[in-house]
Design an enzyme around this catalytic site. Structure first.
Site, PDB file in Angstrom:
ATOM      1  NE  ARG A  47      -2.744  -0.537   3.269  1.00  0.00           N
ATOM      2  CZ  ARG A  47      -3.497  -0.706   4.333  1.00  0.00           C
ATOM      3  NH1 ARG A  47      -4.785  -0.555   4.257  1.00  0.00           N
ATOM      4  NH2 ARG A  47      -2.974  -1.021   5.504  1.00  0.00           N
ATOM      5  CE  LYS A 144       2.065 -21.548  10.646  1.00  0.00           C
ATOM      6  NZ  LYS A 144       2.907 -20.598  11.378  1.00  0.00           N
ATOM      7  CG  HIS A 174       9.223 -22.478   7.051  1.00  0.00           C
ATOM      8  ND1 HIS A 174       8.225 -22.122   7.902  1.00  0.00           N
ATOM      9  CD2 HIS A 174      10.334 -22.599   7.821  1.00  0.00           C
ATOM     10  CE1 HIS A 174       8.703 -22.034   9.133  1.00  0.00           C
ATOM     11  NE2 HIS A 174       9.989 -22.320   9.106  1.00  0.00           N
ATOM     12  CE  LYS A 178      12.694 -25.623   9.397  1.00  0.00           C
ATOM     13  NZ  LYS A 178      13.550 -24.466   9.606  1.00  0.00           N
ATOM     14  CD  GLU A 212      10.008 -21.473  17.585  1.00  0.00           C
ATOM     15  OE1 GLU A 212      10.486 -20.818  16.644  1.00  0.00           O
ATOM     16  OE2 GLU A 212       8.833 -21.375  17.961  1.00  0.00           O
ATOM     17  CG  ASP A 231       2.714 -20.186  15.387  1.00  0.00           C
ATOM     18  OD1 ASP A 231       2.514 -19.630  14.292  1.00  0.00           O
ATOM     19  OD2 ASP A 231       3.814 -20.138  15.982  1.00  0.00           O
ATOM     20  CG  HIS A 236       5.809 -25.756  11.047  1.00  0.00           C
ATOM     21  ND1 HIS A 236       5.609 -25.436   9.731  1.00  0.00           N
ATOM     22  CD2 HIS A 236       5.947 -24.573  11.699  1.00  0.00           C
ATOM     23  CE1 HIS A 236       5.652 -24.120   9.579  1.00  0.00           C
ATOM     24  NE2 HIS A 236       5.836 -23.577  10.765  1.00  0.00           N
ATOM     25  CE  LYS A 335       6.523 -18.730  19.049  1.00  0.00           C
ATOM     26  NZ  LYS A 335       7.496 -19.068  18.001  1.00  0.00           N
TER      27      LYS A 335
HETATM   28  C1  BG6 Z   1       6.553 -20.245  12.030  1.00  0.00           C
HETATM   29  C2  BG6 Z   1       5.830 -19.887  13.308  1.00  0.00           C
HETATM   30  O1  BG6 Z   1       5.683 -20.904  11.144  1.00  0.00           O
HETATM   31  O2  BG6 Z   1       7.647 -21.097  12.327  1.00  0.00           O
HETATM   32  C3  BG6 Z   1       6.783 -19.236  14.288  1.00  0.00           C
HETATM   33  O3  BG6 Z   1       4.758 -19.001  13.017  1.00  0.00           O
HETATM   34  C4  BG6 Z   1       7.998 -20.102  14.511  1.00  0.00           C
HETATM   35  O4  BG6 Z   1       6.127 -18.978  15.528  1.00  0.00           O
HETATM   36  C5  BG6 Z   1       8.625 -20.507  13.166  1.00  0.00           C
HETATM   37  O5  BG6 Z   1       8.950 -19.357  15.284  1.00  0.00           O
HETATM   38  C6  BG6 Z   1       9.727 -21.536  13.378  1.00  0.00           C
HETATM   39  O6  BG6 Z   1      10.412 -21.740  12.164  1.00  0.00           O
HETATM   40  P1  BG6 Z   1      11.948 -22.164  12.139  1.00  0.00           P
HETATM   41  O7  BG6 Z   1      12.244 -22.422  10.710  1.00  0.00           O
HETATM   42  O8  BG6 Z   1      12.715 -21.020  12.737  1.00  0.00           O
HETATM   43  O9  BG6 Z   1      12.037 -23.386  12.996  1.00  0.00           O
END
Ligand code: BG6
Length: 482
Positions: A47, A144, A174, A178, A212, A231, A236, A335
């Protein structure tokens, strides 16, 4: 590495965090590696009213931060391929200009990457259709979260589906990009060793962990409405579970892979109000110390005085089919945990009879540990004897294959691979709409079960292994941690 055909990439949300931190650095890296032709074009769309030069300046700064060792000459050539279009998805401003920019060149592959809030997916797809930008040469990429439950995912998929066919739609998870995740398929189906043992008769349990150290990283509003289950687990962790549990493939074709993953999702035994208390564990981080730095609590991070959003979740899932009956699949993510580590641990059953009981050293069951990050590796834990002792003593030792040591360098970022797969039209590592919907179908009853109970997530101090109850819930620890 082979070059892809020239294509136009149009990034909606071109000034956003995903574009600046992930997509553009990934594109630059593939460009400097010679895989992106120099007549490909990239348009940032957002935008903000700004010139293409101003956009290129912002991208240059972002790239210098993300790729500090970028080659100056390659960087300038990459930036020269960038354009910018001011556009308002909802009011329609900027669409005719975008349409003519996209169609001005000779017909070629066009990729629309929707790096925006999913709330805009339906409007963007409708406008692309209105401006006839959804033809056979076009592809759409979505990120996502695809919805926050089954109903909203269906609505988003239907909106995308009214402009693009399923073969034109690339839903990114994603984690599938990997390196070690793809190695899981090679390991399973490229070696004769594992398949005969890959079933409930020989495997006692599987644990998939994505831990994480980071907190919610400025995404408090999104995260508080989402939580770890939606999330991370819905996408994942369930995708990883599918790759571990799916039946052997007939080929590597996208359809074959996606069909087998879907069967696993549909075979997951339901977790609902009747069994959620036994099969799930939720946590939320309090203030603590992470990587030697004092960090605030989740509530402070999201600026609220109360919230029942989980930042840690552990589940005991089961795939209800002949191959896996009775084998627990533990899924665990959180987290602000002690360590950043993503791994899949496959624990085999103990030997049926130990001839070593007199030695006083137990025979530990074998484990296969696939580490996705950091330090990508595969370890197979075997029992061996201590050398040079009078008496016979046993201990577990890993056959250890570190990817960095075996191949040198570091693996490609997931986005580098996935964007090139989109350009090539390879859907293997992308989710079919049925997979997304089947995953929500399994997740929704868990969300409802939690909403119905008075229980709240258990507290854990940042920088620890999660709530105290987690160790008991997850049971036996990995040999790696022993
Ligand atoms: C994302 C989540 O899809 O994946 C995040 O929304 C998360 O909360 C992230 O931190 C983790 O991805 P990676 O590749 O750093 O393990």
């Amino acid at each position: 590495m082979t070059q892809v055909e020239p294509f136009d990439l149009i990034i909606f949300g071109g000034t956003g965090d995903l574009a600046m931190r992930k997509l553009l650095p990934a594109l630059y890296r593939r460009f400097s590696a010679g895989q992106l032709p120099s007549d490909s074009r990239i348009f940032g769309v957002a935008r903000d009213a700004q010139s293409a030069d101003a956009y290129r300046n912002t991208v240059e700064k972002a790239l210098m931060h993300a790729v500090p060792d970028a080659d100056r000459d390659a960087l300038l050539r990459f930036l020269a391929q960038l354009g910018y279009q001011t556009l308002d998805v909802q009011t329609g401003t900027g669409w005719p200009e975008l349409a003519s920019a996209c169609t001005a060149s000779v017909p070629r592959r066009r990729v629309f990457y929707l790096a925006t809030s999913p709330k805009l997916y339906a409007d963007i797809c409708a406008r692309l259709q209105q401006h006839r930008l959804n033809g056979a040469h076009s592809r759409v990429v979505v990120e996502k979260p695809i919805g926050h439950d089954l109903a909203s995912a269906r609505a988003i998929n239907a909106a995308i589906g009214s402009a693009f066919s399923e073969d034109q739609t690339f839903r990114i998870d994603h984690y599938l990009g990997k390196e070690t995740v793809q190695n899981l398929m090679v390991l399973r189906f490229g070696n004769a060793l594992f398949e005969p043992l890959w079933n409930a008769g020989h495997i006692e349990r599987v644990q998939i962990t994505v831990a994480e150290t980071i907190g919610v990283e400025g995404r408090g509003a999104y995260y508080d409405a989402t939580g770890a289950l939606r999330d991370m687990v819905q996408n994942h962790l369930l995708q990883l579970l599918c790759l571990v549990a799916m039946e052997p493939l007939s080929s590597l074709q996208a359809d074959a892979v996606r069909t087998e993953k879907l069967k696993v999702l549909r075979a997951l035994k339901p977790i609902d109000a009747g069994n959620a208390a036994r099969l799930t564990l939720r946590g939320q981080y309090r203030a603590g110390v992470s990587a030697a730095v004092a960090v605030p609590s989740y509530l402070q991070d999201v600026g609220k005085s109360a919230s029942t959003t989980e930042t840690f979740v552990a589940l005991r899932a089961e795939v209800g089919n002949w191959r896996w009956a009775g084998v627990p699949f533990y899924l665990c993510t959180g987290k602000r945990l002690a360590q950043r580590v993503s791994e899949i641990i496959v624990s085999f059953r103990p030997v049926p009879h130990s001839i070593f009981s007199d030695t006083g050293t137990p025979v530990m069951p074998n484990q296969l540990v696939l580490r996705l990050q950091p330090d990508e590796s595969v370890k197979l834990w075997l029992m061996v004897k201590y050398p040079n002792l009078d008496d016979l003593r046993l201990r577990p030792v890993p056959l250890n294959m570190s990817f960095a040591e075996a191949f040198g360098g570091s693996p490609l970022d997931a986005y580098e691979r996935l964007i090139l797969d989109v350009a090539r039209g390879d859907l293997t590592l992308f989710m079919h709409r049925d997979e997304v919907e089947a995953a929500w179908q399994w997740i929704d009853p868990i969300v409802h079960a939690w909403a119905e109970t008075a229980d709240t997530p258990q507290p854990y101090a940042a920088g620890t292994l999660g709530p105290d109850a987690a160790a008991g819930f997850l049971g036996r620890e990995s040999l790696a941690a022993a």
